[in-house]
Design a protein around this motif. Structure first.
Motif: not given
Length: 88
Positions: A9-12, A17-20, A57-62, A78-82
Motif C-alpha cells: 500500500k506504499i503509494p510509490s 527508498r522504500p526497499v531500503a 503499489a497494489g501488488e500482492s506478495v507472499v 506487514e505493518r510497513y508494507l501496508s
C-alpha cells in the motif's frame, strides 16, 4: 515457518527508498525472511534482491519467515508494507 500474503500500500511502490527501509525492518530479525512475487523468491534482507522485484503499489506478495522471531518479523513487515505513508 510462517507465510502471509501482503498487499503493498506504499503509494510509490517499492522503489529505492522504500526497499531500503524494508530491508532495515527485515534485518532487525534473526529469522530468514523471503518475499515471493510471481516466480521470484528473494531474501528480504537483500537490497539488490528486493530491487529486482520492481513492485508497485497494489501488488500482492507472499512474505515467509523461518526462525525464533518469525511471527514478529512478518507482523512488522506487514505493518510497513501496508502503511500508506512510506516514512511510517
Amino acid at each position: 515457518m510462517t507465510k502471509k500474503p501482503i498487499t503493498i500500500k506504499i503509494p510509490s511502490g517499492l522503489e529505492a527508498r522504500p526497499v531500503a527501509l524494508l530491508v532495515q525492518v527485515a534485518s532487525q530479525y534473526k529469522s530468514e525472511i523471503y518475499v515471493e512475487f510471481g516466480e521470484k523468491k528473494v531474501n528480504a534482507k537483500s537490497i539488490m534482491g528486493m530491487m529486482t522485484l520492481s513492485l508497485a503499489a497494489g501488488e500482492s506478495v507472499v512474505v515467509s519467515a523461518e526462525g525464533a522471531d518469525e511471527k514478529e518479523a512478518i507482523s512488522d513487515i506487514e505493518r510497513y508494507l501496508s502503511a500508506s505513508d512510506e516514512k511510517k
